[in-house]
Design a protein around this motif. Structure first.
Motif, PDB file in Angstrom:
ATOM      1  N   ASN A   1       0.838  -1.192   0.000  1.00 42.44           N
ATOM      2  CA  ASN A   1       0.000   0.000   0.000  1.00 42.44           C
ATOM      3  C   ASN A   1       0.874   1.242   0.000  1.00 42.44           C
ATOM      4  OD1 ASN A   1      -2.982  -0.888   0.472  1.00 42.44           O
ATOM      5  ND2 ASN A   1      -1.793  -2.130   1.900  1.00 42.44           N
ATOM      6  N   MET A   2       0.396   2.279  -0.674  1.00 39.95           N
ATOM      7  CA  MET A   2       1.106   3.539  -0.654  1.00 39.95           C
ATOM      8  C   MET A   2       1.038   4.138   0.754  1.00 39.95           C
ATOM      9  SD  MET A   2       2.068   3.549  -3.728  1.00 39.95           S
ATOM     10  CE  MET A   2       2.831   5.170  -3.836  1.00 39.95           C
ATOM     11  N   GLY A   3       2.074   4.886   1.123  1.00 39.71           N
ATOM     12  CA  GLY A   3       2.064   5.559   2.403  1.00 39.71           C
ATOM     13  C   GLY A   3       3.250   5.193   3.257  1.00 39.71           C
ATOM     14  N   GLY A   4       3.394   5.918   4.384  1.00 39.42           N
ATOM     15  CA  GLY A   4       4.525   5.757   5.270  1.00 39.42           C
ATOM     16  C   GLY A   4       4.334   4.668   6.302  1.00 39.42           C
ATOM     17  N   HIS A   5       5.222   4.661   7.268  1.00 35.26           N
ATOM     18  CA  HIS A   5       5.366   3.546   8.205  1.00 35.26           C
ATOM     19  C   HIS A   5       4.064   3.218   8.943  1.00 35.26           C
ATOM     20  CE1 HIS A   5       7.495   0.860  10.911  1.00 35.26           C
ATOM     21  NE2 HIS A   5       6.966   1.494  11.947  1.00 35.26           N
ATOM     22  N   THR A   6       3.344   4.226   9.407  1.00 38.41           N
ATOM     23  CA  THR A   6       2.143   3.978  10.206  1.00 38.41           C
ATOM     24  C   THR A   6       0.861   4.085   9.386  1.00 38.41           C
ATOM     25  OG1 THR A   6       2.013   6.320  10.861  1.00 38.41           O
ATOM     26  CG2 THR A   6       3.269   4.831  12.288  1.00 38.41           C
ATOM     27  N   GLY A   7       0.975   4.026   8.067  1.00 37.97           N
ATOM     28  CA  GLY A   7      -0.190   4.264   7.220  1.00 37.97           C
ATOM     29  C   GLY A   7      -0.911   3.026   6.722  1.00 37.97           C
ATOM     30  N   THR A   8      -0.665   1.858   7.325  1.00 31.21           N
ATOM     31  CA  THR A   8      -1.337   0.641   6.859  1.00 31.21           C
ATOM     32  C   THR A   8      -2.849   0.818   6.932  1.00 31.21           C
ATOM     33  OG1 THR A   8       0.491  -0.702   7.695  1.00 31.21           O
ATOM     34  CG2 THR A   8      -1.574  -1.841   7.191  1.00 31.21           C
ATOM     35  N   PRO A   9      -3.559   0.633   5.816  1.00 27.49           N
ATOM     36  CA  PRO A   9      -5.010   0.853   5.826  1.00 27.49           C
ATOM     37  C   PRO A   9      -5.732  -0.142   6.739  1.00 27.49           C
ATOM     38  CG  PRO A   9      -4.141   0.753   3.577  1.00 27.49           C
ATOM     39  CD  PRO A   9      -3.054   0.283   4.478  1.00 27.49           C
ATOM     40  N   TRP A  10      -6.837   0.327   7.318  1.00 26.01           N
ATOM     41  CA  TRP A  10      -7.594  -0.533   8.231  1.00 26.01           C
ATOM     42  C   TRP A  10      -8.141  -1.769   7.539  1.00 26.01           C
ATOM     43  CZ3 TRP A  10      -7.778  -1.368  13.157  1.00 26.01           C
ATOM     44  CH2 TRP A  10      -8.818  -2.140  13.691  1.00 26.01           C
ATOM     45  N   PHE A  11      -8.429  -1.663   6.234  1.00 25.24           N
ATOM     46  CA  PHE A  11      -8.993  -2.836   5.565  1.00 25.24           C
ATOM     47  C   PHE A  11      -8.013  -4.006   5.561  1.00 25.24           C
ATOM     48  CE2 PHE A  11      -7.347  -0.361   1.826  1.00 25.24           C
ATOM     49  CZ  PHE A  11      -6.423  -1.284   1.345  1.00 25.24           C
ATOM     50  N   GLU A  12      -6.726  -3.746   5.786  1.00 29.59           N
ATOM     51  CA  GLU A  12      -5.784  -4.854   5.868  1.00 29.59           C
ATOM     52  C   GLU A  12      -6.014  -5.682   7.133  1.00 29.59           C
ATOM     53  OE1 GLU A  12      -4.102  -5.960   3.592  1.00 29.59           O
ATOM     54  OE2 GLU A  12      -3.343  -4.374   2.283  1.00 29.59           O
ATOM     55  N   VAL A  13      -6.518  -5.054   8.189  1.00 28.64           N
ATOM     56  CA  VAL A  13      -6.879  -5.823   9.385  1.00 28.64           C
ATOM     57  C   VAL A  13      -8.013  -6.787   9.045  1.00 28.64           C
ATOM     58  CG1 VAL A  13      -7.738  -5.678  11.750  1.00 28.64           C
ATOM     59  CG2 VAL A  13      -6.122  -3.960  10.896  1.00 28.64           C
ATOM     60  N   GLU A  14      -9.004  -6.302   8.309  1.00 27.55           N
ATOM     61  CA  GLU A  14     -10.119  -7.156   7.912  1.00 27.55           C
ATOM     62  C   GLU A  14      -9.654  -8.268   6.973  1.00 27.55           C
ATOM     63  OE1 GLU A  14     -12.504  -4.081   6.272  1.00 27.55           O
ATOM     64  OE2 GLU A  14     -13.344  -3.478   8.206  1.00 27.55           O
ATOM     65  N   ASP A  15      -8.760  -7.937   6.020  1.00 29.03           N
ATOM     66  CA  ASP A  15      -8.213  -8.974   5.146  1.00 29.03           C
ATOM     67  C   ASP A  15      -7.403  -9.988   5.948  1.00 29.03           C
ATOM     68  OD1 ASP A  15      -9.363  -7.907   2.914  1.00 29.03           O
ATOM     69  OD2 ASP A  15      -7.531  -7.024   2.092  1.00 29.03           O
ATOM     70  N   GLY A  16      -6.690  -9.504   6.991  1.00 29.67           N
ATOM     71  CA  GLY A  16      -5.941 -10.416   7.837  1.00 29.67           C
ATOM     72  C   GLY A  16      -6.835 -11.414   8.548  1.00 29.67           C
ATOM     73  N   ASP A  17      -7.993 -10.956   9.005  1.00 28.48           N
ATOM     74  CA  ASP A  17      -8.940 -11.880   9.643  1.00 28.48           C
ATOM     75  C   ASP A  17      -9.416 -12.938   8.650  1.00 28.48           C
ATOM     76  OD1 ASP A  17      -8.679 -10.459  11.972  1.00 28.48           O
ATOM     77  OD2 ASP A  17     -10.528  -9.311  11.722  1.00 28.48           O
ATOM     78  N   ARG A  18      -9.653 -12.533   7.398  1.00 23.11           N
ATOM     79  CA  ARG A  18     -10.058 -13.510   6.386  1.00 23.11           C
ATOM     80  C   ARG A  18      -8.915 -14.486   6.091  1.00 23.11           C
ATOM     81  NH1 ARG A  18     -13.154  -9.004   4.595  1.00 23.11           N
ATOM     82  NH2 ARG A  18     -11.414  -8.127   3.406  1.00 23.11           N
ATOM     83  N   PHE A  19      -7.688 -13.981   6.082  1.00 24.59           N
ATOM     84  CA  PHE A  19      -6.517 -14.859   5.880  1.00 24.59           C
ATOM     85  C   PHE A  19      -6.457 -15.913   6.988  1.00 24.59           C
ATOM     86  CE2 PHE A  19      -2.080 -15.455   7.331  1.00 24.59           C
ATOM     87  CZ  PHE A  19      -1.561 -16.147   6.234  1.00 24.59           C
ATOM     88  N   PHE A  20      -6.591 -15.479   8.238  1.00 21.56           N
ATOM     89  CA  PHE A  20      -6.584 -16.463   9.329  1.00 21.56           C
ATOM     90  C   PHE A  20      -7.783 -17.394   9.260  1.00 21.56           C
ATOM     91  CE2 PHE A  20      -3.835 -13.229  11.581  1.00 21.56           C
ATOM     92  CZ  PHE A  20      -2.691 -14.008  11.528  1.00 21.56           C
ATOM     93  N   GLY A  21      -8.916 -16.889   8.784  1.00 17.09           N
ATOM     94  CA  GLY A  21     -10.084 -17.742   8.636  1.00 17.09           C
ATOM     95  C   GLY A  21      -9.840 -18.904   7.682  1.00 17.09           C
ATOM     96  N   ARG A  22      -9.054 -18.661   6.651  1.00 17.98           N
ATOM     97  CA  ARG A  22      -8.754 -19.735   5.692  1.00 17.98           C
ATOM     98  C   ARG A  22      -7.846 -20.800   6.293  1.00 17.98           C
ATOM     99  NH1 ARG A  22      -8.126 -15.258   2.317  1.00 17.98           N
ATOM    100  NH2 ARG A  22      -5.843 -15.438   2.231  1.00 17.98           N
ATOM    101  N   HIS A  23      -6.992 -20.414   7.248  1.00 21.13           N
ATOM    102  CA  HIS A  23      -5.932 -21.330   7.680  1.00 21.13           C
ATOM    103  C   HIS A  23      -6.043 -21.780   9.122  1.00 21.13           C
ATOM    104  CE1 HIS A  23      -3.978 -20.661   3.892  1.00 21.13           C
ATOM    105  NE2 HIS A  23      -4.041 -19.350   4.076  1.00 21.13           N
ATOM    106  N   LEU A  24      -6.876 -21.119   9.926  1.00 20.98           N
ATOM    107  CA  LEU A  24      -6.995 -21.521  11.334  1.00 20.98           C
ATOM    108  C   LEU A  24      -8.352 -22.139  11.655  1.00 20.98           C
ATOM    109  CD1 LEU A  24      -5.326 -18.478  13.184  1.00 20.98           C
ATOM    110  CD2 LEU A  24      -4.244 -20.503  12.173  1.00 20.98           C
TER     111      LEU A  24
END
Length: 240
Positions: free
Chosen positions: A216-239
């Protein structure tokens, strides 16, 4: 493990503070009728488990049906720092102030942080998996250097989400091919202190057959919130 306080949050999540030996931690758990998977959520380079961005991520992930924990290992949060830690931090500040190459100063600081933190995280994992309501498999989210160290060594970790926003010591760069679990790597393209080339080289080095890079574009603390939601879906696939 001794629980010292608990709070019921608006999201239906129970937040409990605990101590395990000298290690303080927080455990966030959802309302559930059965055992839930566990996600280890690590902050970066000596920060605190009470850091607001980490707490927000932890509560969101717990509300999605996971037990989530974070601890302040040696040298992190409010825990005392050794004289060697203080010298390494002072040398890093000096190198950055004077515009000098800082890799060796980072190595001297971050390498021991990782090696001292890993045993405390693994001891915490042992204790949490004995609690009722928490089962495997286990995921990891957060600080990449520590995550490499844990995922390369402990087969209980079944999936990992790394933030490519911190210095990775040589030892962990060498361990990267031993990380073979499904992997999600988050990269801020314009991170001020972490050259993207290093993160891309590490992504190539990981031994995982399934690995995904989100940039994602942006600096160190700029991770978009939707990545948290995508992370939950990632864990949903594997956990799940």
């Amino acid at each position: 493990m001794r629980f010292t306080s608990e709070r019921r949050l608006d999201e239906g999540v129970l937040a409990r503070e605990f101590t395990l030996g000298e290690t303080p931690g927080t455990l966030w758990t959802p309302e559930s009728d059965g055992p839930v998977p566990l996600v280890l959520m690590a902050h970066n380079n000596g920060m605190s488990k009470a850091e607001p961005r980490l707490v927000a991520r932890a509560v969101h992930t717990a509300s999605a049906g996971y037990a989530v924990t974070s601890v302040d290992a040696a040298g992190c949060g409010d825990r005392p720092r050794s004289a060697a830690d203080e010298r390494a931090r002072a040398e890093l500040r000096r190198a950055l102030r004077d515009g000098e190459p800082a890799d060796e100063a980072f190595e001297a600081l971050v390498g021991p942080l990782v090696e001292n933190a890993a045993p405390e995280w693994l001891t915490t994992l042992d204790a949490l998996l004995e609690l009722p309501g928490i089962g495997g498999p286990v995921g990891y989210s957060g600080w990449m250097a520590l995550g490499i160290r844990l995922a390369a060594a402990d087969p209980r970790i079944a999936a990992a989400g790394f933030f490519a926003g911190g210095f990775v010591p040589r030892a962990q760069r060498e361990q990267a091919p031993r990380v073979r679990v499904p992997l999600l790597l988050l990269l801020q393209w314009d991170d001020e202190g972490n050259p993207r080339r290093r993160a891309l080289d590490l992504f190539d080095a990981f031994g995982s057959e399934e690995k995904t890079l989100h940039a994602n574009m942006g600096g160190h603390t700029g991770t978009p919130w939707f990545e948290v939601e995508d992370g939950d879906r990632f864990f949903g696939r594997h956990l799940r």
